[in-house]
Design a protein around this motif. Structure first.
Motif, PDB file in Angstrom:
ATOM      1  N   SER A 143      42.408  20.528  46.801  1.00  0.00           N
ATOM      2  CA  SER A 143      42.792  19.849  45.565  1.00  0.00           C
ATOM      3  C   SER A 143      42.205  20.590  44.370  1.00  0.00           C
ATOM      4  N   MET A 144      41.037  21.212  44.577  1.00  0.00           N
ATOM      5  CA  MET A 144      40.488  22.060  43.525  1.00  0.00           C
ATOM      6  C   MET A 144      41.421  23.237  43.293  1.00  0.00           C
ATOM      7  N   VAL A 145      41.881  23.833  44.388  1.00  0.00           N
ATOM      8  CA  VAL A 145      42.829  24.943  44.274  1.00  0.00           C
ATOM      9  C   VAL A 145      44.056  24.497  43.475  1.00  0.00           C
ATOM     10  N   ALA A 146      44.531  23.315  43.813  1.00  0.00           N
ATOM     11  CA  ALA A 146      45.728  22.828  43.123  1.00  0.00           C
ATOM     12  C   ALA A 146      45.457  22.658  41.639  1.00  0.00           C
ATOM     13  N   THR A 147      44.273  22.154  41.309  1.00  0.00           N
ATOM     14  CA  THR A 147      43.940  21.993  39.895  1.00  0.00           C
ATOM     15  C   THR A 147      43.870  23.349  39.205  1.00  0.00           C
ATOM     16  N   VAL A 148      43.220  24.287  39.864  1.00  0.00           N
ATOM     17  CA  VAL A 148      43.142  25.635  39.285  1.00  0.00           C
ATOM     18  C   VAL A 148      44.549  26.195  39.091  1.00  0.00           C
ATOM     19  N   ALA A 149      45.376  26.000  40.102  1.00  0.00           N
ATOM     20  CA  ALA A 149      46.735  26.527  40.018  1.00  0.00           C
ATOM     21  C   ALA A 149      47.465  25.915  38.828  1.00  0.00           C
ATOM     22  N   ARG A 150      47.277  24.596  38.647  1.00  0.00           N
ATOM     23  CA  ARG A 150      47.928  23.944  37.517  1.00  0.00           C
ATOM     24  C   ARG A 150      47.406  24.530  36.207  1.00  0.00           C
ATOM     25  N   GLY A 151      46.068  24.771  36.176  1.00  0.00           N
ATOM     26  CA  GLY A 151      45.498  25.326  34.973  1.00  0.00           C
ATOM     27  C   GLY A 151      46.009  26.731  34.711  1.00  0.00           C
ATOM     28  N   LEU A 152      46.132  27.517  35.790  1.00  0.00           N
ATOM     29  CA  LEU A 152      46.552  28.909  35.604  1.00  0.00           C
ATOM     30  C   LEU A 152      47.926  28.996  34.949  1.00  0.00           C
ATOM     31  N   THR A 153      48.788  28.055  35.307  1.00  0.00           N
ATOM     32  CA  THR A 153      50.132  28.135  34.732  1.00  0.00           C
ATOM     33  C   THR A 153      50.099  27.910  33.218  1.00  0.00           C
ATOM     34  N   MET A 154      48.988  27.331  32.734  1.00  0.00           N
ATOM     35  CA  MET A 154      48.922  27.055  31.301  1.00  0.00           C
ATOM     36  C   MET A 154      48.371  28.242  30.521  1.00  0.00           C
ATOM     37  N   LEU A 155      47.791  29.198  31.237  1.00  0.00           N
ATOM     38  CA  LEU A 155      47.197  30.332  30.544  1.00  0.00           C
ATOM     39  C   LEU A 155      48.254  31.392  30.286  1.00  0.00           C
ATOM     40  N   THR A 156      48.090  32.097  29.169  1.00  0.00           N
ATOM     41  CA  THR A 156      48.928  33.279  28.955  1.00  0.00           C
ATOM     42  C   THR A 156      48.399  34.363  29.882  1.00  0.00           C
ATOM     43  N   SER A 157      49.191  35.410  30.104  1.00  0.00           N
ATOM     44  CA  SER A 157      48.769  36.425  31.062  1.00  0.00           C
ATOM     45  C   SER A 157      47.502  37.132  30.573  1.00  0.00           C
ATOM     46  N   ASP A 158      47.379  37.295  29.254  1.00  0.00           N
ATOM     47  CA  ASP A 158      46.155  37.912  28.722  1.00  0.00           C
ATOM     48  C   ASP A 158      44.941  37.076  29.071  1.00  0.00           C
ATOM     49  N   GLU A 159      45.049  35.804  28.771  1.00  0.00           N
ATOM     50  CA  GLU A 159      43.943  34.905  29.046  1.00  0.00           C
ATOM     51  C   GLU A 159      43.609  34.913  30.526  1.00  0.00           C
ATOM     52  N   ALA A 160      44.633  34.892  31.328  1.00  0.00           N
ATOM     53  CA  ALA A 160      44.419  34.865  32.758  1.00  0.00           C
ATOM     54  C   ALA A 160      43.665  36.108  33.206  1.00  0.00           C
ATOM     55  N   ALA A 161      44.087  37.237  32.687  1.00  0.00           N
ATOM     56  CA  ALA A 161      43.435  38.484  33.065  1.00  0.00           C
ATOM     57  C   ALA A 161      41.973  38.444  32.618  1.00  0.00           C
ATOM     58  N   ALA A 162      41.736  37.899  31.438  1.00  0.00           N
ATOM     59  CA  ALA A 162      40.385  37.912  30.880  1.00  0.00           C
ATOM     60  C   ALA A 162      39.418  37.112  31.740  1.00  0.00           C
ATOM     61  N   VAL A 163      39.878  35.994  32.310  1.00  0.00           N
ATOM     62  CA  VAL A 163      38.944  35.139  33.025  1.00  0.00           C
ATOM     63  C   VAL A 163      39.092  35.236  34.534  1.00  0.00           C
ATOM     64  N   ALA A 164      39.996  36.109  34.974  1.00  0.00           N
ATOM     65  CA  ALA A 164      40.348  36.118  36.395  1.00  0.00           C
ATOM     66  C   ALA A 164      39.130  36.254  37.297  1.00  0.00           C
ATOM     67  N   ASN A 165      38.172  37.112  36.908  1.00  0.00           N
ATOM     68  CA  ASN A 165      37.072  37.387  37.827  1.00  0.00           C
ATOM     69  C   ASN A 165      35.784  36.688  37.446  1.00  0.00           C
ATOM     70  N   ASP A 166      35.868  35.780  36.517  1.00  0.00           N
ATOM     71  CA  ASP A 166      34.656  35.110  36.067  1.00  0.00           C
ATOM     72  C   ASP A 166      34.836  33.593  36.184  1.00  0.00           C
ATOM     73  N   PRO A 167      34.390  33.024  37.301  1.00  0.00           N
ATOM     74  CA  PRO A 167      34.635  31.597  37.535  1.00  0.00           C
ATOM     75  C   PRO A 167      34.143  30.718  36.388  1.00  0.00           C
ATOM     76  N   ALA A 168      32.978  31.027  35.856  1.00  0.00           N
ATOM     77  CA  ALA A 168      32.441  30.179  34.793  1.00  0.00           C
ATOM     78  C   ALA A 168      33.359  30.197  33.586  1.00  0.00           C
ATOM     79  N   ALA A 169      33.807  31.393  33.220  1.00  0.00           N
ATOM     80  CA  ALA A 169      34.713  31.514  32.077  1.00  0.00           C
ATOM     81  C   ALA A 169      36.017  30.791  32.371  1.00  0.00           C
ATOM     82  N   LEU A 170      36.449  30.915  33.620  1.00  0.00           N
ATOM     83  CA  LEU A 170      37.699  30.252  34.000  1.00  0.00           C
ATOM     84  C   LEU A 170      37.566  28.741  33.839  1.00  0.00           C
ATOM     85  N   GLN A 171      36.454  28.221  34.318  1.00  0.00           N
ATOM     86  CA  GLN A 171      36.253  26.766  34.202  1.00  0.00           C
ATOM     87  C   GLN A 171      36.278  26.339  32.742  1.00  0.00           C
TER      88      GLN A 171
END
Ligand SMILES: Nc1ncnc2c1ncn2[C@@H]1O[C@H](COP(=O)(O)OP(=O)(O)OP(=O)(O)O)[C@@H](O)[C@H]1O
Ligand SMILES: Nc1ncnc2c1ncn2[C@@H]1O[C@H](COP(=O)(O)OP(=O)(O)OP(=O)(O)O)[C@@H](O)[C@H]1O
Ligand SMILES: [Mg+2]
Ligand SMILES: [Mg+2]
Ligand SMILES: O=P([O-])([O-])[O-]
Lengths: 440, 271, 324, 493, 271
Positions: free
Chosen positions: D95-123
């Motif tokens: 369910s966490m994965v699902a939440t992350v997935a829902r969140g990812l769809t809201m990010l622009t590709s730039d934003e996604a790339a910026a936080v992709a490898n940093d969990p804290a930033a992603l949160q």
């Protein structure tokens, strides 16, 4: 032309025969008694309705007014954003110490010695605990307020509200009541200066539930009840009518349909909380719909309402004279056409009555909602029927169980709103029924 | 009693019925209401473009036979039809037959007037509407007007066709029902004592209408008036206690019936 | 199931007002989380939902006005709810009160036992309760009909009432000795002690305190059992009775001199802490002194705050994630 | 495409199919409607059904099945140590994965790339977007979320394609079938009939659901408490079972049952005469104006929530009856002691009866109004008074319907809870004095379910046993009632 | 058409009506249905122990006039009667007059058969029972049997008097309704096309019954059959468009009517 039939001379009027005794006096007495019973019955019902409404309204009408205090609030930058970081980090506006703003404002307004701790505490206690949130939301929405002084009307605390409405017995010993004499004096002082006023309580209709009576509203419950009603109406009326049509017009008459009929009558007798058990195990545990959602509530209430609607609809369909059916069939209408073109419209008043009663029942139910999580404290307004919400009767039920005095009038206020909701909803159905009603 | 009017005699004489083809054929028709048998092996054929009158004492099964011709009996719980009835050679009790289509072809007017509790216009236009007989509103108006006219009702109701049909007097209601049936222009029209609620003038009009309709339609009429049977029909069938006693050309029937019971009935000796 | 972004809480109606206050403040303080949903419905029903299992479609927290018991824990375990954290939030005082028009009342448990028990000792023998007026029980009490509105058997308060008042009164009045002579089984002795008369003098209330209040309003000489918080909110209408000479208040209950109180809890599903947004924050917020401290809003509403040391221990347990 | 857009498109396709088919049918007819078996609109409806129905079914099935398939395949990608965890833990991770997935769809590709490898930033980023996470997502979760998004997208595309193909194919199939003698109406009506049948089957399903949802718990109850003690017991005293443990008292059904019947009876004694007379007056005597006002007003009584009635009984009616009885006994015997308790069978019965008045009156009113005018005329023409006509002709003719209405009312009386709790109390006793309190089965069902009681204890489980017992009892009553109604109906038809 | 049968002529001839006293007198009777006026100042007197037939085209107001004679119009929403109608010299629209007693004295049989959905026995015994006309069960049985016998129904239903009245055929139902009205033994009996659902045999029976009843009762009958009017009545009144056109001895009416419209109507020239 009529002259030829005028009585001619010599023709006499017949003599009345000896009167037969057909017990006219006795029968007329019976007739009058019978009518009197009818009038008495209606009067009985209406008198009770009147007493009931009188009690409810007498207790609840005050809930539609709310005491507010208008204070000049100084949005000092030093308190809100001492380090001037709001441009880079807007969250400082959220975390700022707004109660201080209020405290300063009320202390100034009442000319209290700011160093007298108890006085300051009693004075700030006159304001609702929701007031700081109100200021915060104002500032977050419009940071340019910072540095200005604005007159803001904030809610008074529920106890002050009750005192202002005269609901607190001031003859009781000061320590046994929620408002002390000092506060009462201040209250009168504010009232005299025009800062403390009674206003129409819009919050009652828009706010969500709150633990603070002055801020508690029916907003969520209204939305929830609206969802519930729409779902129940949209599902139970067509399903109920369709089921009745099938059973009454198409189903072969055999043991199986007898069983269905008995079964439906029986479902009407099932205590409403059992539908809650059903909803819990089917819709939440089995299908996996979310708890506390009005969708589940709507489905449960639909199942609960269906038997009522089916029973009433079947009775109404049965009452349509066979000659109408024969006429339609004889013209080459199919059975389906006969039903939908003729029988159903004629049965409409009965169907609508059943629907009104069923919906009203559903609208006033609490018990089945208990088990599916709708008897709950919900502060956020639901955007969809899948989000948690409550319903009007639930709000009534929960407020009725609150300890605070101020909830008593709100309970009755909520009942009034519920009744208004009901009346508005029924009005449409009644108008429709008027249109359909006729004798043949 | 002199049962034959001159007009009827004339009408009857100018036709020889024996050559007219059969529109509907009833073979060994028996009808049961649950346990009770109401018709006993009736063999009666209905000739095309002919008015067939069914007469007989009350309760003898006239209505029952009539209703079995367009399967209106299907709607009665526990009613069962045995034997065979054909329309243009097709068995109407065949499972393939569409009963709705059958009833559109074999229309019906009932004994008790039963207008829908709707406006006069809606009453008449209902049939054409469900069968799609009108292309346009004007078309429909036309059908409604002509049907009402044929039923002799137009002049009385033309100002209030949008008022309720149930507000009419008994006779007017029945004429409305006739107009309603006629509006569908069926091939066969069944009439169950259609004039029993009509005054002589209206009756005469309806009889005239029947006469007109006969050009194109086959008509079966139940009547309790032997004069009426004599006036409107070319063939007459006499029922008694669920049996078909006799079926014959109307003129023959009323002058020289084959069966003594017919004779007796016509002479008013039993019932 | 859809991913959930709102905490779901169910359970005790006694804890409900406190949970509501916390939930509301939580929603106001943590603006990026939604306000939790707090269901009412009773401790048992709450724990039942709680023990349904782990996952998005089950609740996160159960409020309870008693501690969870062994059977329930087992049921929880069987459903996969193995890691449960118990959090005590404070105490609920249980008070006796009458209409404010009455003179002051002072009870000792023995009075209440004698007035409400099914069987009492008269002349050394166990007989069906013969008393009609309080003054018959104790001449110092007013000469009015005995009419008590006590919690019904569905309420946890009833158990506390039975243990701390009836059983104590039974013992103090010496009735226990007489009963012990007739019944040997210990459990059966208690049962006999706490059996309440059923002749209408003691009325079970299965609803909430407002119902009790309404009954007292309708019968001014009746005595009702209330929660301290409810009494405090209606102090102008009610007159509280002292028990053993102690007037109930947050102080006397917190220091244990007033005899009738019970602890309140909530239970957290630890597996959800890492999955439901805001849950961890909510629990921490709840146990902070800002909420359950003696100056917090809960105490203001009527919760008897736990002593300082106990609150510290609670916070430490929460911090450490201590499970049952 | 979102589901709502797909639904909208389906509606459009259906509408087009409808129009085309109708047009084709009309063309086939060539102006002679008799050439067609059915009205052109039926051909249209036939095509629309073929276009929409199969596609809709596939859509529903797809929507309900695909998340499961996607979930299992996404969970297949979880690292071995996660897979080793208990299933429930994995559920939560998912369910966490699902939440992350829902969140990812809201990010622009730039934003996604910026936080992709940093969990804290992603949160933090997701929280900013209004998708708060419970903790920092682990790297595998982000991967899984991406896969989840990819699979969902594929599934959605495939679903959209299949649904559209089906819709169009269905429409064409239907269009090809159109011929003059094609029985479109019969087929459309067959579909309607199935719809009607489906609707009436819901009643059966509800029953099955109710029985099943209570059966297992009821069985557990009977495993602890002997059925004989329950069904024939005359004492209801379950005792409290909270933290204390496994002790319990007696669960005698009889007092509850008697209370239910008694209170229901009193309620019916109030509601039936009042409601019936009100209905008769409204149907037969009242002017349209009086009727138009009083009928909806009375119906308001049915809409007032039962809890309001409860408080009304508790605060107003109960004390009134008590004081009234004290006055009466004062007048009769000189001693002003009340013989009616404030909480009593009578109080509950009266208040419940008032609530039930509109159930009787509205339904009966409609039924009485439906009795043909000719019957009334027949009776009046014989010199019967209006009341005689009503009593001897109208009511008997309306009887089956009225009995149905009364049955429904009685059912409502048996199922009512809140009024009884507040008006009659919760004391389970066996006695015959209507001035004393009693209680009902439903009250106990609600109370045993909502208390502090241990949920595995017989004290709670008894609610299910009570529920099922009440269900069976009312079933028997209804069967008997049906039998009675049948007998009457045969007599009058 | 030859409208007069010999029997009727004979019957009509052997009576001189002008000396018979009036049982009911209608003076300037007008009836309104809401706005609509259905009767225009009708002056029509009903002679004692006489059969008066009301004829006229459908919708002309026959039923309306008939219903105003026992105030059945009262039951129609919006219906208003102006003018004066007396029974034995008492104004029946006088507020003092008792409408129930009136209707017990002026009974009615309707156009559409309307048996109660009860047993045949209960249908017939209903009137005697409410008016308390039978002293005992045997008495009541006697009344039921004789009433059914007079309506010519006894033989057909004597085995099933406890079965439902609605299970009878149309004609049987109407005869049941007549039996029901007769069972109250009223002074005046109003009949609104009582035979419109009957076959000739049954009709003849009813006519015979009417003939018998005339000895003791005054009868007003609406009929659409001029033969019937001629056969059963001594006086005939002709209505047209809500007006009373002519009232006369039946024989005179059918041989030599005063009003040309009557002539035209009888000859079938309008309607
Ligand atoms: N629905 C029914 N159920 C049972 N018996 C019926 C039903 N309808 C008619 N009957 C019986 O069947 C027989 C024939 O009835 P039918 O209505 O066909 O007579 P009819 O010739 O039309 O009479 P009438 O001239 O009075 O209309 C009668 O004995 C009647 O009682
Ligand atoms: N209830 C009513 N409301 C309005 N108008 C009515 C009503 N009843 C009858 N009328 C009208 O009053 C007029 C006279 O009707 P009435 O029924 O008296 O005619 P009738 O002579 O009996 O006709 P028929 O021979 O067809 O029975 C008609 O125009 C009719 O439309
Ligand atoms: Mg017939
Ligand atoms: Mg008429
Ligand atoms: O609702 P309670 O469990 O606290 O009684």
């Amino acid at each position: 032309m009529t002259d030829i039939v005028s009585p001619t001379a010599g023709v006499t009027v017949s003599k009345a025969p000896a009167r037969r005794d057909i017990g006219i006096k006795r029968r007329y007495a019976a007739e009058r008694r019978f009518q009197a019973y009818g009038i008495a019955a209606i009067t009985f019902g209406l008198v009770f309705l009147f007493i009931l409404l009188w009690t409810v309204i007498g207790k609840g009408y005050t809930a539609f007014q709310q005491t507010a205090i208008t204070l000049p609030i100084e949005f000092t930058e030093k308190t809100i954003d001492p380090n001037n970081k709001r441009a880079s980090d807007p969250s400082v506006l959220v975390a700022a110490n707004y109660p201080v703003l209020l405290r300063d404002a009320i202390v100034k307004q009442l000319n209290i010695n700011a160093s007298s701790k108890p006085d300051v505490r009693d004075a700030t206690a006159m304001l609702s605990k929701s007031a700081p949130i109100q200021l915060r939301d104002m500032v977050v929405a419009d940071p340019s307020l910072i540095g200005k002084t604005v007159n803001v009307s904030v809610l008074a605390d529920a106890n002050i509200d009750s005192a202002n409405k005269g609901q607190i017995d001031l003859s009781v010993d000061e320590k046994n009541r929620k408002v002390n004499d000092k506060q009462v004096n201040w209250m009168n002082q504010l009232k005299a200066s025009g800062a403390l006023t009674k206003e129409f309580n819009t919050g009652l209709f828009v706010n969500g539930n709150s633990s603070r009576p002055e801020a508690a509203g029916l907003g969520v419950a209204l939305i929830g009840s609206l969802y519930l009603m729409l779902i129940v109406l949209a599902l139970s009326l067509p399903i109920g009518v369709a089921a009745s049509i099938y059973l009454e017009e198409f189903a072969p008459k055999n043991k199986l349909t007898d069983l269905i009929e008995v079964n439906i009558n029986n479902l009407a007798a099932v205590p409403s909380i059992v539908y809650g058990l059903l909803g819990l195990s089917v819709f939440i545990n089995f299908i996996g719909l979310p708890r506390s959602a009005s969708l589940v509530g709507g489905l449960v209430l639909t199942l609960m309402t269906l038997p009522t609607i089916i029973i009433a609809t079947r009775a109404a369909l049965r009452a349509v004279p066979p000659s109408i059916r024969a006429a339609a069939l004889g013209l080459g209408a199919s059975k389906m056409q006969m039903v939908f073109h003729h029988v159903l419209p004629l049965a409409m008043p009965g169907i609508l009555t059943g629907t009104i009663i069923g919906l009203a029942h559903a609208l006033g139910e609490t018990a089945p909602l208990l088990l599916i999580g709708m008897v709950a404290f919900v502060a956020n307004a639901p955007a969809t029927p899948l989000e948690p919400s409550t319903a009007l009767p639930v709000q009534v039920y929960m407020w009725a169980n609150e300890a605070e005095r101020a909830f008593v009038e709100r309970t009755s206020g909520a009942i009034i709103v519920l009744l208004l909701f009901l009346i508005v909803m029924n009005m449409g159905a009644i108008l429709l029924r008027r249109r359909f009603e006729r004798r043949w | 009693m002199n049962m034959l009017t001159e007009a009827a005699v004339e009408k009857a004489l100018d036709q020889k019925m024996s050559n007219v083809p059969y529109k509907m054929i009833g073979q060994d028709v028996s009808v049961y209401y649950g346990e009770k048998r109401a018709l006993f092996d009736v063999n009666l054929n209905i000739r095309e473009n002919t008015v067939t009158a069914l007469i007989g004492p009350s309760g003898c099964g006239k209505s029952t036979f009539l209703r079995s011709l367009n399967r209106m009996n299907d709607t009665i719980e526990g009613c069962r039809v045995a034997g065979k009835i054909t329309l243009d050679g097709d068995d109407i009790y065949d499972p393939d037959i569409d009963v709705v289509e059958l009833r559109a072809r074999v229309g019906m007017v009932f004994q008790k007037p039963n207008p829908f509790p709707k406006s006069i216009y809606e009453n008449v236009s209902y049939g054409p509407r469900i069968h799609g007989l009108a292309k346009s509103k004007a078309d429909l108006d036309q059908i409604v007007e002509s049907s009402l006219q044929r039923a002799g009702l137009w002049n009385e109701v033309k100002d209030r066709v949008h008022e309720s049909g149930t507000g009419l007097s008994g006779g007017q209601q029945q004429r409305l029902c006739i107009a309603r049936a006629v509006a569908v222009s069926p091939e066969v029209i069944l009439m169950d004592e259609p004039c029993s609620a009509l005054d002589p003038i209206a009756t005469a009009k309806v009889e005239e209408l029947i006469h007109e309709l006969r050009e194109n339609y086959t008509i079966v009429i139940v009547t309790h008036s032997m004069q009426q049977a004599a006036r409107v029909s070319q063939r007459t069938a006499m029922f008694h206690l669920g049996n078909l006693v006799e079926e014959n050309d109307t003129d023959k029937m009323f002058t020289n019936p084959d069966d003594p019971r017919t004779q007796d009935y016509i002479m008013g000796r039993f019932g | 199931a859809v991913a959930r972004d709102q905490i779901q809480i169910a359970g005790s109606s006694t804890v409900l007002p406190y949970a509501k206050i916390v939930a509301e403040s939580f929603g106001e303080t943590f603006t990026n989380f939604k306000t939790p949903v707090v269901e009412s419905g009773g401790t048992g029903a709450g724990l039942k939902e709680f023990c349904k299992g782990v996952g998005e479609d089950t609740i996160d927290i159960a409020n309870a006005s008693r501690s969870i018991n062994k059977n329930e824990l087992e049921a929880c375990k069987a459903a996969g709810v193995t890691d449960i954290q118990e959090v005590k939030i404070g105490y609920d005082g249980i008070v006796f009160a009458t209409d404010s028009s009455n003179p002051d009342v002072a009870y000792v448990p023995a009075d209440i036992y004698k007035a409400l028990a099914a069987q009492v000792v008269v002349d050394g023998k166990l007989v069906a309760n013969p008393y009609k007026k309080w003054s018959e029980v104790n001449p110092k009490l007013p000469a009015v009909d005995i009419a008590a509105y006590i919690p019904g058997e569905k309420h946890g308060t009833r158990e506390v009432f039975e243990q701390n008042v009836l059983a104590a009164g039974c013992k103090a009045s010496g009735a226990l000795d007489v009963i012990a002579k007739e019944i040997s089984d210990k459990a059966a002795q208690t049962k006999a002690c706490v059996a309440v008369r059923k002749d209408g003098a003691a009325v079970d209330i299965d609803g909430d305190y407002p119902e009790t209040l309404a009954r007292i309003a309708a019968n001014k000489t009746g005595v009702g059992v209330f929660g301290l918080s409810f009494y405090e909110n209606n102090a102008d209408k009610l007159k509280v009775a002292s028990v053993n000479g102690i007037v109930p208040s947050t102080e006397t209950i917190a220091n244990g001199t007033y005899p009738v109180s019970r602890p309140l809890f909530f239970y957290v599903k630890k597996a959800h802490l890492g999955a439901v947004p805001g849950l961890k924050e909510y629990v921490n917020f709840f146990v902070s002194d800002q909420m359950i401290g003696p100056d917090g809003p809960l105490a203001e509403y009527g919760l008897v705050a736990a002593p300082d040391a106990e609150r510290d221990a609670i916070r430490k347990d929460v911090e450490a994630g201590k499970s049952m | 495409m979102s589901t709502s857009v797909i639904l909208l498109c389906l509606v459009v396709i259906g509408a087009v199919a409808y129009l085309v088919a109708r047009g084709r049918a009309a063309a086939l007819a060539g102006g002679r409607s008799s050439a067609l078996h059915s009205r052109p609109a039926y051909y249209g409806a036939y095509a629309a059904i073929w276009a929409v129905l199969p596609a809709l079914i596939v859509l529903c099935v797809w929507l309900s099945v695909s998340p499961g398939i996607i979930q299992s395949s996404v969970r297949g990608t979880f690292p071995a140590d996660v897979k080793a965890e208990a299933a429930v833990e994995q559920d939560l991770s998912y369910s966490m994965v699902a939440t992350v997935a829902r969140g990812l769809t809201m990010l622009t590709s730039d934003e996604a790339a910026a936080v992709a490898n940093d969990p804290a930033a992603l949160q933090a980023k997701l929280s900013e977007k209004g998708v708060p996470l419970a903790g920092q997502p682990q790297p595998y979760m982000v991967e899984a979320a991406k896969k989840l998004n990819a699979m969902s997208l594929t599934s959605r595309l495939a679903m959209t394609a299949v649904v559209f193909v089906l819709a169009v194919a269905g429409a064409f199939y239907a269009l090809r079938a159109i011929a003059p003698r094609f029985r479109a109406r019969n087929r459309v009506e067959r579909v309607m009939l199935w719809g009607l049948l489906l609707a009436s089957s819901i009643a059966i399903l509800t029953t099955v659901g109710i029985v099943l949802s209570m059966l297992s718990e009821a069985t557990r109850f009977f495993a602890v408490v002997p059925a004989g003690d329950f069904f024939f017991g005359t004492v209801w005293d379950p005792r409290f079972a909270g933290a204390g443990g496994s002790s319990f008292g007696q669960f005698g059904l009889i007092p509850l049952l008697l209370g239910t019947l008694y209170i229901g009876l009193v309620a019916m004694l109030v509601a039936v005469p009042v409601g019936l007379f009100a209905a008769i007056y409204m149907a037969e005597y009242a002017s349209p104006k009086v009727r138009g006002i009083s009928k909806p007003l009375l119906e308001v009584l049915a809409g007032i929530p039962t809890i309001v009635y409860g408080f009304f009984a508790l605060v107003t009616v109960g004390p009134f009856l008590r004081d009234f009885s004290a006055q009466i006994s004062g007048l009769l015997s000189g001693s002003y002691t009340n013989f009616i308790q404030a909480q009593s069978v009578l109080t509950a019965g009266i208040v419940m009866g008032i609530m039930l008045i509109p159930y009787v009156s509205s339904l009966s009113d409609d039924i009485i109004t439906a009795v043909p005018r000719a019957l009334r005329d027949g009776s009046l023409g014989l010199g019967a008074t209006r009341s005689e006509t009503i009593k001897k002709v109208v009511l008997p003719a309306a009887l089956p319907g009225i009995v149905g209405a009364l049955l429904m009312t009685a059912s409502r009386a048996i199922g009512e809870t809140m009024i009884v709790v507040l008006a009659a109390g919760v004391a389970a006793r066996i006695q015959i004095n209507p001035f004393e309190p009693m209680t009902t089965v439903t009250v106990k069902i609600v109370n045993q379910l909502t208390g502090d009681l241990e949920f595995t204890s017989p004290q709670t489980l008894v609610a299910f046993a009570l529920g099922i017992t009440l269900f069976c009892i009312t079933l028997c009553l209804n069967i008997y009632a049906l039998y009675i109604v049948r007998k009457y109906r045969e007599q009058y038809e």
